[in-house]
Design a protein around this motif. Sequence first.
Motif, short mmCIF file in Angstrom:
data_model
loop_
_atom_site.label_atom_id
_atom_site.label_comp_id
_atom_site.label_asym_id
_atom_site.label_seq_id
_atom_site.Cartn_x
_atom_site.Cartn_y
_atom_site.Cartn_z
N LYS A 145 0.81 -1.22 0.00
CA LYS A 145 0.00 0.00 0.00
C LYS A 145 0.84 1.28 0.00
O LYS A 145 0.30 2.37 -0.18
CB LYS A 145 -0.96 0.00 1.19
N PRO A 191 -2.75 6.62 9.24
CA PRO A 191 -3.87 6.09 8.46
C PRO A 191 -5.01 5.56 9.31
O PRO A 191 -6.18 5.65 8.92
CB PRO A 191 -3.23 4.98 7.63
N LEU A 192 -4.70 5.01 10.49
CA LEU A 192 -5.75 4.43 11.32
C LEU A 192 -6.63 5.50 11.96
O LEU A 192 -7.69 5.19 12.50
CB LEU A 192 -5.14 3.53 12.40
N SER A 215 -5.59 3.91 2.79
CA SER A 215 -5.97 3.24 4.03
C SER A 215 -7.37 2.64 3.92
O SER A 215 -7.68 1.66 4.60
CB SER A 215 -5.92 4.21 5.21
N TYR A 243 -7.22 -0.70 1.92
CA TYR A 243 -6.44 -1.63 2.75
C TYR A 243 -7.32 -2.25 3.84
O TYR A 243 -7.28 -3.47 4.06
CB TYR A 243 -5.26 -0.89 3.38
N SER A 252 -3.39 9.73 1.85
CA SER A 252 -3.86 8.78 2.85
C SER A 252 -5.00 7.90 2.36
O SER A 252 -5.47 7.05 3.10
CB SER A 252 -4.34 9.53 4.11
#
Length: 409
Positions: A127, A270-271, A329, A332, A326
């Motif tokens: 990613k 990203p989280l 994410s 993913y 970003s």
Amino acid sequence: MTGSLAADVTVRVHRAESTHIVFYARNNTPTPLRMTLAQQGVMDQARHQLDAGLLALKDVLPTLEVDDRYVPEVFDFLYQIGKGLGFLLFGCHAKTIQDLETWWNRALPHGRNPDLPPPLVECIGDKDTFLPLELLPLFQGYPNTPRSRAEFVIECRNLVGFSCMVKRSMLLSAPIPTGLCLETRPGGRLPLRFLQHDQLEGARKELGWFTSEAAHRVEVDGPYPYGDTAAATLAEQICDPRRSLAGELRNIPDQILHFACHCYATLDSPLDNAIELSGGGQELRVKLSTIGADLYGLRSRPGQDSCEMPLVVMNACGAARMHATSALSFPYLFLMNGNRGFIGSEIEVPDGLAAEFSKALYERFLLRQLPLGRSVLEARNSLLHTYGNPLGIAYAAYADPQLHVCPEL
């Protein structure tokens, strides 16, 4: 359509002491082309440049339709993105550029011909190494400036995203689903779960289209959230596609999970990126880290059975909340969840364009029942032909291009 298509061109990004890209043609004709990138970290720079370029392009498109008078300006913005990315990735040495264009045209000699089936280009990487392949002018980096919408359409075919089906294959630790057929219920209607932000006009248009023009092909569960449905968490909507919003367990689970919502992808972590939904007076904003943790807990419950997970289509519309740096994410998360594919934009796109892209995509995929890869490419080109608007190129596909709706028996 029983098996996956072999790619006409495969692009791999390798990271070792130096980062390099290798282009492989089907049957090795021409032989593979290896290009070493100028410096480490250039892929991150490319994502930032892609983000800035797409946002600038969005800003220069004040309305959905582009008048002929503004075609040269819009084209210049679009091509500046591709040329800037090309310089960043490959440099500006004349032989390097000529070798790349020569290789690409030999590998796909009919790649720009709209009367022939489009070639398939597969981009493989983790990613953090995905090329912004769709926007690169690999067929011809020095085009003619178009003066009309018809000329604009022709020149845009030099960009990979307007001439080729592009499949992004993300390297994951989890197994990748291989089923290529979406099931319909008796009567030929495909189950689709609709998750919304009801303050977006584009989201309301999308829901209206599903429940009117496409009602004979689509069975909508939702929208979510709405009223009592807000009691269920977002992770629960994602985890078990067999269970309806009303709690009913169905034989044929959701085949598509469609988001028409706000997305936040502007943070370094990203989280911490988030999905925002609303409906029936309820508002819901959930970080990806929370969704992931909730999914982990739900998956570990005793008696939790696995089933084929739906295709995810995420139409992020509204203001500029989602940045390309970003955006990876989101696919993913869903690909790690076992969903059979993800379609989404690199940035948040204007409401009207989001609704038009959704309609163009589903007209082909659900009503005409074309394969998914062809449907995505034709949806991009539909916006270009109909409105002179190239922003459909911001949509990326992480799914097998042969994914299709099973024909009725």
